[in-house]
Design an enzyme around this catalytic site. Structure first.
Site, PDB file in Angstrom:
ATOM      1  CG  ASP A  68      24.790  -6.551 -11.064  1.00 24.11           C
ATOM      2  OD1 ASP A  68      25.094  -5.740 -10.193  1.00 24.11           O
ATOM      3  OD2 ASP A  68      25.617  -7.187 -11.750  1.00 24.11           O
ATOM      4  CE1 TYR A  70      16.911 -10.182 -15.377  1.00 26.24           C
ATOM      5  CE2 TYR A  70      15.297 -10.189 -13.606  1.00 26.24           C
ATOM      6  CZ  TYR A  70      16.073 -10.869 -14.527  1.00 26.24           C
ATOM      7  OH  TYR A  70      16.009 -12.228 -14.594  1.00 26.24           O
ATOM      8  CG  PHE A  81      17.410 -15.508 -11.271  1.00 29.54           C
ATOM      9  CD1 PHE A  81      18.020 -15.606 -12.521  1.00 29.54           C
ATOM     10  CD2 PHE A  81      18.166 -15.834 -10.143  1.00 29.54           C
ATOM     11  CE1 PHE A  81      19.333 -16.024 -12.649  1.00 29.54           C
ATOM     12  CE2 PHE A  81      19.484 -16.263 -10.268  1.00 29.54           C
ATOM     13  CZ  PHE A  81      20.070 -16.354 -11.522  1.00 29.54           C
ATOM     14  CG  HIS A 191      23.797 -17.481 -15.125  1.00 25.20           C
ATOM     15  ND1 HIS A 191      22.769 -17.025 -15.920  1.00 25.20           N
ATOM     16  CD2 HIS A 191      23.824 -16.674 -14.032  1.00 25.20           C
ATOM     17  CE1 HIS A 191      22.199 -15.992 -15.331  1.00 25.20           C
ATOM     18  NE2 HIS A 191      22.814 -15.752 -14.186  1.00 25.20           N
TER      19      HIS A 191
END
Length: 224
Positions: A68, A70, A81, A191
């Site tokens: 998703d 931020y 990212f 992750h």
């Protein structure tokens, strides 16, 4: 949405058919309704498709899959990212930088979190869901974006060769089924979130492995 955002010309043959499908029209209506209700959507409309604007289809040689955008003010700008310059670097990206530091000789950790310089080198920074409501993580999941981005991943896999797909965490790894590993490289690790990086992200060396694979196939490496 589609009347506000110009799709990159290089991607039109790849994704126009998806945009014309009923599910995408429903997604469009959902976003319009959200706007009508005064809800704040991130990233801003002109940046929803930034990943495609920065990374033309023909130049795509690495795909990093996020989940998703931020959901904080000023953070999301359409690249997974990545955050706008001037915004505090998120913890996951701090860990990504730390891993690159141990993996790529001469790498200096930037003071910002803007990864557009990766995108301009052929690294498609693709979130599975391309929008989110302010302060509500995951609020636009299940509205149609995942169908769209799955189609993008499948198209890259089918139409190109020797692309590196980087899958961090269980969600990204669920996309492995969309990729033909007989002609692409799939790299998987935990992750980079502080909650899971210790479980296999540290030491994954995905950045040097990516460049080694690109060199092997006589493709330009990424200046991380």
């Amino acid at each position: 949405m589609t009347n506000q955002i110009a799709i990159s010309e290089s991607w039109k043959p790849v994704i126009q058919a998806e945009i014309d499908k009923p599910y995408f029209k429903e997604l469009y209506l959902f976003l319009k309704q959200q706007q009508a209700e005064g809800k704040i959507i991130f990233p801003p409309a002109p940046q929803i498709f930034s990943a495609f604007d920065f990374t033309p289809f023909n130049d795509t040689r690495v795909v990093i899959i996020g989940q998703d955008p931020y959901h904080g003010v000023g953070q999301a700008h359409g690249l997974c990212f990545s955050v706008n310059k001037g915004v505090k670097v998120p913890p996951s990206l701090i860990n990504i930088y730390k891993e690159i530091k141990t993996d790529i000789e001469g790498f200096n950790i930037p003071e910002h979190g803007d990864l557009s310089h990766w995108a301009k080198q052929g690294v498609l920074l693709l979130n599975a869901t391309l929008t989110v409501e302010k302060d509500k993580a995951g609020s636009h999941q299940g509205k149609g974006w995942e169908v769209f981005t799955d189609a993008v991943i499948k198209a890259i896999s089918k139409q190109k060769e020797h692309v590196v797909f980087i899958l961090w965490g269980k969600f990204a790894q669920s996309k492995e089924r969309l990729i033909d590993d007989s002609k692409h490289l799939i790299l998987e690790a935990a992750h980079p979130s502080p909650l899971s990086a210790y479980n296999g992200f540290w030491g994954c060396k995905h950045f040097s492995k990516t460049n080694d694979y690109l060199k092997q196939h006589q493709l330009p490496i990424v200046n991380w």
